[in-house]
Scaffold this active site. Structure first.
Site, short mmCIF file in Angstrom:
data_model
loop_
_atom_site.label_atom_id
_atom_site.label_comp_id
_atom_site.label_asym_id
_atom_site.label_seq_id
_atom_site.Cartn_x
_atom_site.Cartn_y
_atom_site.Cartn_z
CG ASP A 64 -2.22 -0.97 1.10
OD1 ASP A 64 -2.46 -1.62 -0.06
OD2 ASP A 64 -2.91 -1.66 2.52
NE ARG A 65 -0.23 8.54 -1.90
CZ ARG A 65 -0.50 9.24 -2.14
NH1 ARG A 65 -1.36 8.67 -3.41
NH2 ARG A 65 0.09 10.63 -2.42
#
Length: 324
Positions: A80-81
């Protein structure tokens, strides 16, 4: 099987501005492991896998990681970012097929569900699934009654608002092993019995936002900084919820100043949310080398925002690299 009090319900979504990636150090400095077939890098926070809306992603830095090869490395899985830590990259097409196959095997196993003929309703994993293991560390806002270890077995559904825990049609099997590495003193718990704790999480499946939703919805222990899936540090009246969450805000300000002095942030291009960052870190990966078959084990150091937070909260790490 762990069953949560509200495991079937929809998790509230709180709209906070995401942290965007700012200028980042040279990608070469991310490298934790390198050989002729594989790279393992320490992904910074705020970096999506793909560049979007003017924000550079991992894909924008792959060319910097060519080293002695004519082509850049290739991704085989995602983070995830705002998740930091170990990201595996393949340096050859053959390695990419093999490494990606590890994750595809795990996905196929997950789609098969549990075996009802097994009295424990759990299946033995094929040997190939042991080819890759990932252990994450997460700082969470836990209840005082959280068990020291366990397995979360709760299906997930993806909707327009995010990922939820929900049984029935459309739900995809998802399982996570967890273990409490360290728990803060009960003296700093809130009136509601909330206490910070550091967890080791090992996903058995690889669903979108699996660890974040399992922590928040199944353990009732939202990851610090995960405002999308239940973390709250501001009360309805606008005040900070309690002392230890106020302390984390202070730690975040210290981290920002450290990053600024190190030249790793650019105030002109950085867009940060109003709260603390996500405290989820891909701490360790283990996998069978795609050529030799030998075990590769890589550990990523904690990012500054997590190490400072653990220190401030008195969470003992004891040099352990974790394991669920």
């Amino acid at each position: 099987m762990l069953v949560a009090r509200r495991w079937w319900s929809r998790i509230d979504v709180c709209a906070h501005a995401p942290r965007a990636a700012s200028s980042v150090p040279s990608a070469v400095s991310w490298v934790l492991h390198r050989d002729s077939d594989v790279l393992v890098v320490d992904k910074p926070a705020g970096l999506p896998m793909r560049s979007v809306n003017g924000v550079k992603g991992v894909d924008a830095f792959l060319a910097d990681l060519r080293f002695d090869l004519a082509h850049p490395p290739m991704t085989v899985h995602r983070l995830d970012r705002d998740t930091t830590g170990c990201l595996i990259l393949a340096r050859t097409r053959e390695a990419q097929r093999t490494l990606a196959g590890y994750f595809q095997d795990r996905a196929r196993f997950a789609r098969g569900g549990s075996d009802p003929s097994n009295p424990t309703n759990a299946r033995e994993e094929p040997e190939s699934l042991g080819a890759v293991r990932r252990v994450y560390w997460a700082l969470v806002s836990a209840t005082s009654t959280l068990a020291s270890r366990g397995t979360i077995d709760a299906p997930l559904v993806t909707t327009h608002a995010g990922v939820t825990l929900k049984p029935g049609a459309g739900a995809k099997p998802a399982a996570t092993d967890y273990e409490v590495i360290s728990r803060a003193s009960p003296e700093i718990s809130t009136a509601a019995g909330r206490v910070p704790a550091l967890l080791a999480l090992e996903p058995r499946t690889g669903r979108k936002h699996q660890l974040r939703v399992h922590c928040a919805g199944a353990l009732d222990a939202a990851i610090v900084g995960d405002y999308k899936y239940g973390y709250r540090d501001v009360s309805r009246t606008g005040g900070i919820a309690d002392d230890w969450r106020r302390l984390l805000r202070d730690v975040d300000e210290r981290t920002r100043r450290l990053e600024g002095r190190a030249g790793s942030s650019d105030s002109a291009s950085e867009v940060r949310g109003p709260g603390v960052p996500l405290h989820l870190h891909a701490r360790r990966v283990e996998f069978a080398h795609p050529s030799s078959g030998g075990r590769v084990r890589v550990v990523a150091p904690l990012p500054s925002h997590m190490s400072l937070a653990c220190e401030a909260l008195g969470l003992a790490l004891d040099g352990d690299d974790g394991g669920a």
